[in-house]
Design a protein around this motif. Sequence first.
Motif, short mmCIF file in Angstrom:
data_model
loop_
_atom_site.label_atom_id
_atom_site.label_comp_id
_atom_site.label_asym_id
_atom_site.label_seq_id
_atom_site.Cartn_x
_atom_site.Cartn_y
_atom_site.Cartn_z
N ASN A 69 43.10 46.57 34.71
CA ASN A 69 42.60 47.79 34.04
C ASN A 69 41.23 48.22 34.57
N ARG A 102 41.56 42.83 30.38
CA ARG A 102 42.61 42.53 29.41
C ARG A 102 43.34 41.26 29.81
N LEU A 136 46.57 44.45 41.67
CA LEU A 136 45.97 43.48 40.76
C LEU A 136 44.79 44.10 40.00
N VAL A 194 37.75 36.39 36.62
CA VAL A 194 37.50 37.12 37.87
C VAL A 194 38.80 37.11 38.66
N VAL A 195 39.40 38.29 38.83
CA VAL A 195 40.68 38.34 39.55
C VAL A 195 40.48 38.64 41.04
N PRO A 238 57.63 42.61 24.06
CA PRO A 238 57.00 41.48 23.37
C PRO A 238 57.98 40.77 22.44
N GLN A 267 46.83 39.37 30.57
CA GLN A 267 48.13 39.81 31.07
C GLN A 267 49.09 38.63 31.16
N ARG A 324 57.60 34.78 28.99
CA ARG A 324 56.30 34.77 29.69
C ARG A 324 55.21 34.63 28.63
N ALA A 381 46.26 46.27 37.34
CA ALA A 381 46.77 45.49 36.22
C ALA A 381 45.64 44.95 35.36
N ILE A 392 49.58 34.25 31.20
CA ILE A 392 49.98 33.43 32.36
C ILE A 392 49.52 34.07 33.67
N ASP A 393 49.34 35.39 33.70
CA ASP A 393 48.88 36.02 34.95
C ASP A 393 47.35 35.93 35.01
N PHE A 394 46.66 36.43 34.00
CA PHE A 394 45.20 36.27 33.88
C PHE A 394 44.79 36.58 32.45
N THR A 418 63.54 43.12 29.33
CA THR A 418 62.49 42.56 30.19
C THR A 418 61.16 43.29 29.94
#
Lengths: 404, 404
Positions: free
Chosen positions: A161, A41, A156, A141-142, A97, A43, A130, A159, A134-136, A94
């Motif tokens: 999933n 997903r 990670l 590939v995390v 959306p 994030q 945000r 997150a 911006i995170d991935f 915080t």
Amino acid sequence: MISVDEALQRILGGAKPLGPEQISLADALGRTLAADVAARRTQPPAAMSAMDGYAVRGADVAKLPATLTRVGSVPAGKNYPHALKPGECVRIFTGAPLPEGADTVVIQEDTEVSGDRVTMKDAKPGRHVRKAGIDFREGDVVLRAGRVLTPRDVGLAAAANAPWLSVARKPRVAILPTGDEVVMPGEPVGPNQIVSSNGPALAAFVRACGGEPLLLGVAPDEAHALQTMVAAARGVDLLVTTGGASVGEHDLVRDALGAEGMTLDFWKIAMRPGKPLIFGRLGAVPVLGLPGNPVSTIVCAAIFLRPLLDALLGAVRPLEETKPTAKLAQPLAANDQRQDYIRATLARDAAGALTVAPYPVQDSSMVSVLARADALIVRKPGATAAPAGELVEILPLGNGALGI
Amino acid sequence: MISVDEALQRILGGAKPLGPEQISLADALGRTLAADVAARRTQPPAAMSAMDGYAVRGADVAKLPATLTRVGSVPAGKNYPHALKPGECVRIFTGAPLPEGADTVVIQEDTEVSGDRVTMKDAKPGRHVRKAGIDFREGDVVLRAGRVLTPRDVGLAAAANAPWLSVARKPRVAILPTGDEVVMPGEPVGPNQIVSSNGPALAAFVRACGGEPLLLGVAPDEAHALQTMVAAARGVDLLVTTGGASVGEHDLVRDALGAEGMTLDFWKIAMRPGKPLIFGRLGAVPVLGLPGNPVSTIVCAAIFLRPLLDALLGAVRPLEETKPTAKLAQPLAANDQRQDYIRATLARDAAGALTVAPYPVQDSSMVSVLARADALIVRKPGATAAPAGELVEILPLGNGALGI
């Protein structure tokens, strides 16, 4: 005699990662990834508020102060179902959306509320948001294969999933200390016997390196009994013996392994502590024969066994590939032709630099000194005398949680 | 707002080590000693040979070469049953006890053998002998309470003949992430929801610190359900919540804990990431409420939860009490009044010194940056701008085996 580097090269030459297994994310701490983890997903999946405050259209707060009409509220996990019109704002929290049309968040500390009228006193278009991804992003590939998973990596993967992970199987390592003089702790000890520290220490070492130890028991210096115990090691991923590898007459381990059909190398390695090492294969099982002195055993395990386990795990430890250094707290004499691993303590000097002080006594039977040591000083063959203050290579032993 | 140090002091104020349990030495890796380990024997128990060679009387090799008569052989684990007479020598192997009367070992490389006559070509009275008790003596404390046991410590306890150890019980830590927007990995995810990284990451964190995690599940933002889940935490050693602690309207965690009878403090802490923190007691159970942002959660865990777990374990980590430093790879701006924990990578410069480079983006929602970070740079409140090359305090995150 061969060098440490040459011995290591030969030992690692034939080592390949064991097959993977699939495990729950909940069991992933300390395991080594066998495959990349790609994000399932994006994030965050949409632009989200980074603060508690009000979602607004950037154009509406270009001139300040600006008073807008509050038309709704959107907590994290919920959505504002309409597009935001000019002059409108929405209470937001915080992680929630942004409503369609909103691109800016004004933090609540910078507002004044009067009924449904909210005056924005400080704001900047685009702030406290945000952006999606911006995170991935989905497909990124995390985490890469070979990573030894930390708690943060587990977070990670979660997150991203990924409830299941493909990790390297734990190498099953049979451990066989040898010698008539060796008994296990708590067993009856004869007047000329010592208590086995190698068996329990190596089992813990293997566990700390991500392997699964099988302590076979202490083998006596008797050919038939030893051969029976060696035979019981078939089917494991690695057999580690200790003792019985000296240049004297009691080299029963080599003979027993030979009788079981092992193709073997016997090496004298130009290192101290250490020197005699057996390496070979018993069928498909690699065999590493470590010296019997408890200090030599663990130092050789740190130099040879740990990289071998990493190779069987396919583990990549990028930070540890850089060789750490520390300042000598006292001078060292010139070294002879053997690579020296000197037990030492670490400290910090007034300027915050890491210093390393060798123990005065380096006898390879002293397990108390080894346990108290923070690091080994690595002295290359033929190294010249080193004055206090010189930077020397160290191998930290790690007194932290599951350090070695 | 209170300072990080003051918060830490209050959190640790009431923490006492949990009771001990007795475990097998085989299970001791990474556990914390609850009592000193005293040696049950002297090691070595008698003078022993440090090499393979010949045991002799020192007086017989005062003049060289000296030719002596071989009267027997003594491998490790055996004993030569007679006193050595002048002019006699005994074949001896590493780890074997010296015969009565012998005080010197001549290594075999320095001898020439002809039948039972052995010529000593090089020797020094007293050499190659390990005196009784050079490692430790019966009754010596070899490992102190509070020690987190490494494989080498396990070896030392074994050599001291301790088959059972008294260690601190593992703190049982209930973990309760909260929020309607949070689902567990692999569960159906709505369009405005995120996947919980805090639950799995904190569980792994607790395990890495020597605790036993109980992941209670994700609590919804609904007073009754939350209260039921909080009540289920009674009987554990520590309850850790995440989220629901902001200054907004959705502070259900505080209300639910309050309804269950918790005496609580709610603090804003002068730190970034972090800020809101709940601390209190639910009956006998201490409660630590961490912020919900995944990066804030783990940073606050490293700052507050880890020392709290150490206090419950009675763990003493002497090396980590010194604050490590590294050279800034790039300048840092002046800091405001909050203590900053900046995600950063470590490297080494050409001279071997440790350098630290902050990530350009420090958003507290980015778990990918946190996972890749090697360390946090600690910036005190009001710290002035720091040029590249300045030594700054760091908190290493440890990408090794079970590092945090």
